[in-house]
Design an enzyme around this catalytic site. Structure first.
Site, PDB file in Angstrom:
ATOM      1  N   LYS A   1       3.532 -15.536   2.804  1.00 41.16           N
ATOM      2  CA  LYS A   1       3.775 -16.253   1.552  1.00 41.16           C
ATOM      3  C   LYS A   1       5.286 -16.459   1.475  1.00 41.16           C
ATOM      4  O   LYS A   1       5.960 -16.016   0.539  1.00 41.16           O
ATOM      5  CB  LYS A   1       3.207 -15.406   0.390  1.00 41.16           C
ATOM      6  CG  LYS A   1       3.134 -16.095  -0.927  1.00 41.16           C
ATOM      7  CD  LYS A   1       2.127 -17.222  -1.022  1.00 41.16           C
ATOM      8  CE  LYS A   1       2.291 -17.920  -2.358  1.00 41.16           C
ATOM      9  NZ  LYS A   1       1.639 -19.243  -2.424  1.00 41.16           N
TER      10      LYS A   1
ATOM     11  N   ASP B   1     -11.896  -9.425   3.989  1.00 45.93           N
ATOM     12  CA  ASP B   1     -13.144  -9.401   3.228  1.00 45.93           C
ATOM     13  C   ASP B   1     -13.743 -10.803   3.139  1.00 45.93           C
ATOM     14  O   ASP B   1     -14.949 -10.984   3.231  1.00 45.93           O
ATOM     15  CB  ASP B   1     -12.910  -8.854   1.807  1.00 45.93           C
ATOM     16  CG  ASP B   1     -13.348  -7.408   1.673  1.00 45.93           C
ATOM     17  OD1 ASP B   1     -13.180  -6.656   2.652  1.00 45.93           O
ATOM     18  OD2 ASP B   1     -13.844  -7.026   0.594  1.00 45.93           O
TER      19      ASP B   1
ATOM     20  N   ASP C   1      -6.107  -7.324   3.778  1.00 42.55           N
ATOM     21  CA  ASP C   1      -7.232  -6.694   3.089  1.00 42.55           C
ATOM     22  C   ASP C   1      -8.112  -7.773   2.473  1.00 42.55           C
ATOM     23  O   ASP C   1      -9.331  -7.773   2.637  1.00 42.55           O
ATOM     24  CB  ASP C   1      -6.691  -5.746   1.999  1.00 42.55           C
ATOM     25  CG  ASP C   1      -7.819  -5.055   1.256  1.00 42.55           C
ATOM     26  OD1 ASP C   1      -8.755  -4.589   1.922  1.00 42.55           O
ATOM     27  OD2 ASP C   1      -7.766  -5.000   0.010  1.00 42.55           O
TER      28      ASP C   1
ATOM     29  N   ASP D   1      -2.453 -18.313   0.523  1.00 44.29           N
ATOM     30  CA  ASP D   1      -3.411 -18.997  -0.352  1.00 44.29           C
ATOM     31  C   ASP D   1      -4.139 -20.104   0.403  1.00 44.29           C
ATOM     32  O   ASP D   1      -5.344 -20.286   0.285  1.00 44.29           O
ATOM     33  CB  ASP D   1      -2.731 -19.534  -1.624  1.00 44.29           C
ATOM     34  CG  ASP D   1      -1.454 -20.312  -1.349  1.00 44.29           C
ATOM     35  OD1 ASP D   1      -0.949 -20.296  -0.202  1.00 44.29           O
ATOM     36  OD2 ASP D   1      -0.950 -20.960  -2.287  1.00 44.29           O
TER      37      ASP D   1
ATOM     38  N   TYR E   1       0.813  -1.213   0.000  1.00 44.11           N
ATOM     39  CA  TYR E   1       0.000   0.000   0.000  1.00 44.11           C
ATOM     40  C   TYR E   1       0.850   1.269   0.000  1.00 44.11           C
ATOM     41  O   TYR E   1       0.474   2.274  -0.575  1.00 44.11           O
ATOM     42  CB  TYR E   1      -0.927   0.028   1.222  1.00 44.11           C
ATOM     43  CG  TYR E   1      -2.221  -0.718   1.040  1.00 44.11           C
ATOM     44  CD1 TYR E   1      -2.232  -2.077   0.773  1.00 44.11           C
ATOM     45  CD2 TYR E   1      -3.441  -0.054   1.139  1.00 44.11           C
ATOM     46  CE1 TYR E   1      -3.426  -2.757   0.615  1.00 44.11           C
ATOM     47  CE2 TYR E   1      -4.634  -0.728   0.984  1.00 44.11           C
ATOM     48  CZ  TYR E   1      -4.633  -2.082   0.721  1.00 44.11           C
ATOM     49  OH  TYR E   1      -5.813  -2.738   0.567  1.00 44.11           O
TER      50      TYR E   1
HETATM   51  C1  IPM Z   1     -10.353  -1.598   3.729  1.00 44.44           C
HETATM   52  C2  IPM Z   1     -10.635  -0.961   2.409  1.00 44.44           C
HETATM   53  C3  IPM Z   1      -9.474  -0.029   2.071  1.00 44.44           C
HETATM   54  C4  IPM Z   1      -8.213  -0.857   1.972  1.00 44.44           C
HETATM   55  C5  IPM Z   1      -9.676   0.798   0.787  1.00 44.44           C
HETATM   56  C6  IPM Z   1     -11.002   1.541   0.802  1.00 44.44           C
HETATM   57  C7  IPM Z   1      -8.547   1.745   0.550  1.00 44.44           C
HETATM   58  O1  IPM Z   1     -10.814  -1.928   1.429  1.00 44.44           O
HETATM   59  O2  IPM Z   1     -10.284  -0.879   4.759  1.00 44.44           O
HETATM   60  O3  IPM Z   1     -10.178  -2.816   3.799  1.00 44.44           O
HETATM   61  O4  IPM Z   1      -7.907  -1.411   0.910  1.00 44.44           O
HETATM   62  O5  IPM Z   1      -7.517  -0.960   2.968  1.00 44.44           O
HETATM   63 MN    MN Z   2     -10.668  -3.972   2.125  1.00 45.02          MN
END
Ligand code: IPM
Ligand code: MN
Length: 367
Positions: free
Chosen positions: A195, A256, A252, A228, A144
């Site tokens: 990884k 999710d 990240d 993975d 990032y």
């Molecule tokens: C999160 C979001 C952010 C990230 C984006 C919106 C920049 O997806 O907080 O997970 O990638 O960290």
């Molecule tokens: Mn995210």
């Protein structure tokens, strides 16, 4: 009487709607427990762009700097999608906030109440007791923020883009400290995800975590897993994890995945803790729901406020040291939802309530 000084950055679309309810819950608790609230609202994201020409206005940053914590809503949406990527609310507000306050430790609880098992895409027999795990994501390093980060035209006319994945040992050590604390507060089990079969940064990651835990936390049962495989294991049997810790990009993606197997984004909160201490000597942090601005349901009064309310609980726990109050709010949310008071996202076709009524039920449970 303790004073809670924090910045309220509600953001866009459903952000302000769920924030209103979260603050109402907090006002109620504050009155009960004799806490003084001293919060200041400021624009961020699309609201920042519209009102100040910038997703993270200087005035907002100043208010955050003068606070002990940031209560964040969510930012972004169709209105600002045509802007260049670097100016879009998500990237231009959240990432600079993380960097400015060195919010390196992102704590994302993956919690699914047993009673909500139907909300998960996983078969209920795989999660008879729901899900209860925690993702600790490194938040200010890796791909990032690593430099160089640029797009260039090469001498042969081709175009090349580069992002840089870089980690220092000290950055890995400090997130390991957070992960150990999280593991200690739970089952003392920690899985470090990397990884290391491919990436240099992961080799250093694995070595650093191993050495640090061996030296400073021999009471923690540490394991390692490739990213993975972790993605696969999360979908197979999420509760094999208790706490897992990983670098920024893997975190990240995996968080999710964790969110979707936990059913509704409307239930998940998160804490991003800084390297710096606030005026109380506790970690300065930013607390936000895991979900986004949900433009499709904005203005209808039906968004689930639970994640924002649970983010308030995390703020009280981490930045104000009010563990008991935090637990009380979490219990009130759980009681409301498991007793059947639900917003549409978690109602499965049964009658549902709106944002305000959901908060009312939580407040009622607080006595
Ligand atoms: C999160 C979001 C952010 C990230 C984006 C919106 C920049 O997806 O907080 O997970 O990638 O960290
Ligand atoms: Mn995210």
């Amino acid at each position: 009487m303790p004073t809670l000084k924090f910045a309220v950055l509600a953001g866009d679309y459903i952000g302000p709607e769920v924030m209103t309810e979260a603050l109402r819950v907090l006002e109620h608790v504050a009155k009960q427990e004799g806490l003084t609230l001293a919060y200041t609202r400021a624009d961020v994201g699309g609201a920042g762009i519209d009102n100040h020409g910038k997703a993270l206005p200087d005035s907002t940053l100043k208010i955050c700097s003068e606070s002990d914590a940031i209560l964040f809503g969510s930012v972004g949406g169709p209105k600002w999608e045509k802007l260049p990527p670097k100016e879009q609310p998500e990237r231009a507000a959240l990432l600079p906030l993380r960097k400015h306050f060195t919010l390196f430790a992102n704590i994302r609880p993956g919690l699914l109440y047993r009673e909500l098992a139907d909300a998960s895409p996983l078969k209920s027999e795989r999660i008879p007791d729901g899900i209860d795990i925690v993702c600790i994501r490194e938040l200010t390093g890796g791909l990032y923020f690593g430099l160089p980060k640029e797009t260039t035209t090469l001498p042969d006319g081709d175009i090349q883009a580069v992002d840089t994945m870089v980690y220092r040992k000290s950055e890995i050590e400090r997130i390991t400290v957070t992960a150990i604390a999280a593991a200690r507060s739970r089952k003392k089990k920690l899985c470090s995800v990397d990884k290391a079969n491919v990436l240099e940064t992961s080799v250093l990651w694995r070595k650093t975590v191993s050495e640090y835990v061996a030296k400073h936390a021999p009471d923690i049962e540490l394991s390692h897993m490739y990213a993975d495989n972790a993605a696969m294991q999360l979908a197979r049997n999420p509760n094999q994890f208790d706490v897992f810790v990983t670098e920024n990009m893997f975190g990240d993606i995996l968080s999710d995945e964790m969110a979707v197997i936990c059913g509704s984004l409307g239930m998940l909160s998160s804490a991003s803790l800084g390297a710096g201490k606030n005026s109380l000597g506790l970690p300065f942090g930013l607390f936000e729901p895991a979900g986004g601005t949900a433009p499709d349901i904005a203005g209808k009064g039906i968004a689930n406020p639970c994640a924002q309310i649970l983010s308030v609980a995390l703020m009280l726990r981490f930045s104000f040291g009010l563990e008991k109050t935090a637990t009380r709010i979490e219990a009130a949310v759980k009681k409301a939802v498991t007793s059947g008071v639900r917003t549409g996202d978690i109602a499965f076709g049964k009658p549902s309530v709106g944002t305000k009524a959901m908060a009312d039920a939580i407040i009622a449970n607080l006595g």
